[in-house]
Scaffold this motif. Structure first.
Motif, PDB file in Angstrom:
ATOM      1  N   MET A   1       3.763  -4.036 -13.368  1.00  0.00           N
ATOM      2  CA  MET A   1       4.199  -2.713 -12.898  1.00  0.00           C
ATOM      3  C   MET A   1       3.003  -1.903 -12.406  1.00  0.00           C
ATOM      4  N   LYS A   2       3.209  -1.205 -11.307  1.00  0.00           N
ATOM      5  CA  LYS A   2       2.129  -0.376 -10.748  1.00  0.00           C
ATOM      6  C   LYS A   2       1.937   0.882 -11.581  1.00  0.00           C
ATOM      7  N   PRO A   3       0.691   1.245 -11.874  1.00  0.00           N
ATOM      8  CA  PRO A   3       0.515   2.478 -12.642  1.00  0.00           C
ATOM      9  C   PRO A   3       0.836   3.701 -11.797  1.00  0.00           C
ATOM     10  N   ALA A   4       1.456   4.682 -12.409  1.00  0.00           N
ATOM     11  CA  ALA A   4       1.695   5.942 -11.705  1.00  0.00           C
ATOM     12  C   ALA A   4       0.395   6.714 -11.733  1.00  0.00           C
ATOM     13  N   VAL A   5      -0.149   6.982 -10.573  1.00  0.00           N
ATOM     14  CA  VAL A   5      -1.467   7.594 -10.534  1.00  0.00           C
ATOM     15  C   VAL A   5      -1.431   9.096 -10.665  1.00  0.00           C
ATOM     16  N   PHE A   6      -0.359   9.672 -10.219  1.00  0.00           N
ATOM     17  CA  PHE A   6      -0.203  11.087 -10.516  1.00  0.00           C
ATOM     18  C   PHE A   6       1.255  11.296 -10.821  1.00  0.00           C
ATOM     19  N   SER A   7       1.511  11.660 -12.028  1.00  0.00           N
ATOM     20  CA  SER A   7       2.899  11.879 -12.392  1.00  0.00           C
ATOM     21  C   SER A   7       3.020  13.239 -13.046  1.00  0.00           C
ATOM     22  N   GLN A   8       3.964  13.991 -12.599  1.00  0.00           N
ATOM     23  CA  GLN A   8       4.128  15.298 -13.187  1.00  0.00           C
ATOM     24  C   GLN A   8       5.596  15.457 -13.519  1.00  0.00           C
ATOM     25  N   ARG A   9       5.886  15.714 -14.770  1.00  0.00           N
ATOM     26  CA  ARG A   9       7.283  15.733 -15.162  1.00  0.00           C
ATOM     27  C   ARG A   9       7.878  17.115 -14.993  1.00  0.00           C
ATOM     28  N   MET A  10       9.162  17.131 -14.649  1.00  0.00           N
ATOM     29  CA  MET A  10       9.860  18.401 -14.538  1.00  0.00           C
ATOM     30  C   MET A  10      10.365  18.776 -15.933  1.00  0.00           C
ATOM     31  N   PRO A  11      10.599  19.976 -16.309  1.00  0.00           N
ATOM     32  CA  PRO A  11      10.276  21.107 -15.460  1.00  0.00           C
ATOM     33  C   PRO A  11       8.946  21.765 -15.840  1.00  0.00           C
ATOM     34  N   SER A 259       3.853   1.401   8.937  1.00  0.00           N
ATOM     35  CA  SER A 259       4.828   2.417   8.515  1.00  0.00           C
ATOM     36  C   SER A 259       5.039   3.472   9.600  1.00  0.00           C
ATOM     37  N   GLY A 260       4.102   3.523  10.561  1.00  0.00           N
ATOM     38  CA  GLY A 260       4.191   4.560  11.589  1.00  0.00           C
ATOM     39  C   GLY A 260       3.756   5.911  11.048  1.00  0.00           C
ATOM     40  N   GLU A 261       3.145   5.934   9.868  1.00  0.00           N
ATOM     41  CA  GLU A 261       2.742   7.188   9.244  1.00  0.00           C
ATOM     42  C   GLU A 261       1.236   7.175   8.999  1.00  0.00           C
ATOM     43  N   SER A 262       0.703   8.333   8.627  1.00  0.00           N
ATOM     44  CA  SER A 262      -0.712   8.467   8.285  1.00  0.00           C
ATOM     45  C   SER A 262      -0.845   9.175   6.955  1.00  0.00           C
ATOM     46  N   GLY A 263      -1.838   8.761   6.178  1.00  0.00           N
ATOM     47  CA  GLY A 263      -2.183   9.490   4.959  1.00  0.00           C
ATOM     48  C   GLY A 263      -1.296   9.168   3.771  1.00  0.00           C
ATOM     49  N   THR A 264      -1.480   9.993   2.730  1.00  0.00           N
ATOM     50  CA  THR A 264      -0.635   9.863   1.546  1.00  0.00           C
ATOM     51  C   THR A 264       0.457  10.932   1.631  1.00  0.00           C
ATOM     52  N   LYS A 265       1.407  10.848   0.709  1.00  0.00           N
ATOM     53  CA  LYS A 265       2.509  11.831   0.708  1.00  0.00           C
ATOM     54  C   LYS A 265       2.901  12.107  -0.735  1.00  0.00           C
ATOM     55  N   LEU A 266       3.188  13.347  -1.028  1.00  0.00           N
ATOM     56  CA  LEU A 266       3.774  13.655  -2.329  1.00  0.00           C
ATOM     57  C   LEU A 266       5.240  13.252  -2.268  1.00  0.00           C
ATOM     58  N   MET A 267       5.590  12.284  -3.120  1.00  0.00           N
ATOM     59  CA  MET A 267       6.991  11.830  -3.160  1.00  0.00           C
ATOM     60  C   MET A 267       7.468  11.916  -4.603  1.00  0.00           C
ATOM     61  N   GLY A 268       8.769  11.853  -4.777  1.00  0.00           N
ATOM     62  CA  GLY A 268       9.272  11.975  -6.138  1.00  0.00           C
ATOM     63  C   GLY A 268      10.629  11.341  -6.311  1.00  0.00           C
ATOM     64  N   PHE A 269      11.080  11.271  -7.558  1.00  0.00           N
ATOM     65  CA  PHE A 269      12.434  10.826  -7.893  1.00  0.00           C
ATOM     66  C   PHE A 269      12.927  11.694  -9.042  1.00  0.00           C
ATOM     67  N   ALA A 270      14.121  12.230  -8.890  1.00  0.00           N
ATOM     68  CA  ALA A 270      14.732  13.006  -9.972  1.00  0.00           C
ATOM     69  C   ALA A 270      16.113  12.431 -10.252  1.00  0.00           C
ATOM     70  N   GLY A 271      16.827  13.006 -11.203  1.00  0.00           N
ATOM     71  CA  GLY A 271      18.124  12.478 -11.616  1.00  0.00           C
ATOM     72  C   GLY A 271      17.944  11.776 -12.951  1.00  0.00           C
ATOM     73  N   TRP A 279       4.582  12.109  -7.314  1.00  0.00           N
ATOM     74  CA  TRP A 279       3.360  11.313  -7.288  1.00  0.00           C
ATOM     75  C   TRP A 279       2.787  11.333  -5.883  1.00  0.00           C
ATOM     76  N   GLU A 280       1.470  11.250  -5.802  1.00  0.00           N
ATOM     77  CA  GLU A 280       0.841  11.084  -4.488  1.00  0.00           C
ATOM     78  C   GLU A 280       0.765   9.587  -4.223  1.00  0.00           C
ATOM     79  N   VAL A 281       1.426   9.146  -3.184  1.00  0.00           N
ATOM     80  CA  VAL A 281       1.521   7.707  -2.900  1.00  0.00           C
ATOM     81  C   VAL A 281       1.211   7.455  -1.427  1.00  0.00           C
ATOM     82  N   PRO A 282       0.853   6.205  -1.078  1.00  0.00           N
ATOM     83  CA  PRO A 282       0.648   5.912   0.346  1.00  0.00           C
ATOM     84  C   PRO A 282       1.959   6.128   1.104  1.00  0.00           C
ATOM     85  N   PHE A 283       1.898   6.810   2.217  1.00  0.00           N
ATOM     86  CA  PHE A 283       3.085   7.004   3.052  1.00  0.00           C
ATOM     87  C   PHE A 283       3.627   5.624   3.427  1.00  0.00           C
TER      88      PHE A 283
END
Ligand SMILES: Cc1cc2nc3c(=O)[nH]c(=O)nc-3n(C[C@H](O)[C@H](O)[C@H](O)COP(=O)(O)O)c2cc1C
Ligand code: SF4
Length: 448
Positions: A1-11, A259-271, A279-283
């Motif tokens: 499993m890949k480590p989550a490099v930046f994880s911030q829990r809600m709320p 991917s047609g993208e540049s840089g990293t992106k803040l992405m997330g999953f909730a529910g 997490w900040e992940v590669p786009f």
């Protein structure tokens, strides 16, 4: 499993995964503190902050900066994905044209989206540094941060950070001893979704009713108080120092190839996932990586039924779509937008009809009322969904909902709110029609 490099829990916004974040792999978030507290000026400077702004202002021209941002392919992170460098190159300048304004769009009211909040609360100086650089590139004389009214803590943090930067000579006249003068002002909105639409935002900033403006003229030609105005999202502006520090090729290579993208992106999953967060992940990583490796999959006892890739105004996808890349091109394969890339997992205990009633009630309430399809159509959709949800629906209500979706398409209304509102409804009707029809079995027969 890949480590989550930046994880911030809600709320709480306070728990950060301990796995090291580095400037090379996590250029946006590596300066975050593990305790979730704000990185104030001293710490930001210790971590190399403002060095990029000082160097660029002293040695580069505004055109150099525009060129670099354009070559890097930095796309706007506010949802529409417009290239920042192209937008900046279209800003009106020249003799007789008043100097530009720069506006940071921090209205962030898209349901399930809270990435800008994290940046504002914890890394305000990264945003200020990005705004100084974007301001210089556009030769702007003043910048405004238009903040969502409910972000009370962010307002206090940003206000204090602006004061720190001003006192240190990083804002105001002759920034860091250069010829460039630029100051920032925080404007706290009253908390309306439509204020996120850039021209409605400009009206609100000017103290007018927040209705979108007709385009053209585009804000880059005539925006706030008639001046050329550049509007960019918080995350977009936070990427600017990163691009300028490392250069376009380095920045492009952060994203997944193809991917047609540049840089990293803040992405997330909730529910109902095990580890909801951002997490900040590669786009361009796959949605499956985000869902399984970072969010840990569904909590025990819950099954993934559907997911939305980036906010309430994006369509639904199925579990078998999880291998799609989290990129504009990846989502376009299914005819969807990536939106804000903060995904929502919908589990098998959630009724799609009830969920859609909830979503459309939000959009209907937030409609500015300017154009008929949105003002009347969304209110009607809510009435129909309410009837279906409560077992009072009729078969023709489902067809009527489909008809309404047609009236809310792009081009039928004045701004993007109505098409955004129609997207989850369109895809839910297509993918989960059985759930809508199942509510009819509970409906009493109509009186003869
Ligand atoms: C109804 C609506 C709400 C929006 N809300 C936001 C928002 O909260 N934040 C944001 O950055 N962009 C929002 N946008 C997009 C903005 O109009 C604009 O495209 C964006 O601020 C440009 O910044 P970017 O190019 O850096 O993404 C919204 C658009 C619409 C139609
Ligand atoms: S689409 Fe909706 S929010 Fe946008 S201008 Fe029309 S009424 Fe206002």
């Amino acid at each position: 499993m890949k480590p989550a490099v930046f994880s911030q829990r809600m709320p709480s916004f306070g728990r950060v995964n301990q796995v090291p974040r580095t400037a090379e792999t996590h250029p946006l978030t590596w300066r975050l503190r593990d305790d979730g507290q704000t990185v104030w000026l001293d710490e930001y400077r210790q971590k190399g902050g403002y060095r990029v702004a000082e160097t660029q202002l002293a040695h580069k021209t505004p055109e150099d900066i525009c060129r670099c941002v354009k070559e890097a392919g930095l796309k706007g992170r506010g949802g529409a994905g417009f290239l920042a460098g192209i937008k900046w190159s279209l800003t009106a300048r020249g003799e007789g044209i008043p100097a530009a304004y720069l506006v940071c769009n921090a209205d962030e009211m898209e349901p399930n989206t809270f990435k800008d909040r994290m940046l504002l609360e914890q890394l305000p100086h990264l945003l200020i540094e990005g705004m100084i650089l974007a301001g210089y590139a556009n030769q702007a004389v003043r910048g405004f941060i238009f903040l969502r009214g409910e972000y009370v803590h962010a307002a206090r943090v940003v206000e204090r950070a602006i004061g720190e930067a001003r006192e240190a000579g990083l804002l105001g006249a002759h920034i860091a001893g250069t010829d460039y003068s630029f100051d920032l002002q925080l404007h706290v909105g009253a908390g309306r979704y439509i204020c996120g639409e850039e021209t409605a935002l400009l009206n609100a900033l000017e103290g007018r009713r927040a209705n979108p403006r007709a385009k053209p003229p585009f804000p880059g030609q005539a925006g706030a108080w008639g001046r050329p105005t550049v509007v960019n999202n918080v995350e977009t502006l936070c990427n600017v120092p990163v691009v300028l520090e490392h250069g376009p090729e380095w920045y492009q290579a952060l994203a997944r190839p193809e991917s047609g993208e540049s840089g990293t992106k803040l992405m997330g999953f909730a529910g109902a996932v095990r580890r909801p967060g951002i997490w900040e992940v590669p786009f361009g990583i796959s949605a499956r990586e985000l869902f399984e490796d970072y969010a840990g999959g569904m909590r025990p006892g819950y099954r993934l039924k559907a997911w939305q890739p980036g906010g309430a105004s994006t369509g639904f996808l199925l579990p078998e779509d999880l291998d799609l890349p989290m990129s504009s091109a990846g989502m376009a394969r299914k005819g969807l937008r990536l939106g804000t890339a903060l995904a929502l997992a919908v589990d098998d205990r959630v009724s799609m009809v009830a969920l859609l009633h909830n979503i459309e009630s939000f959009f209907s309430r937030e409609s500015c009322g300017w154009c008929t399809p949105c003002r009347e159509g969304l209110a009607w959709a809510v009435k129909l969904l309410s009837a279906l949800k409560d077992g009072r629906g009729r078969a023709e209500d489902i067809q009527q909902l489909e008809k309404l979706v047609g009236h809310l398409q792009p081009g039928m209304s004045f701004c993007g709110l109505a098409p955004g509102a129609s997207e989850p409804l369109r895809s839910a009707l297509a993918l989960f029609r059985d759930e809508f029809e199942a509510t009819l079995a509970r409906s009493p027969p109509l009186p003869a």
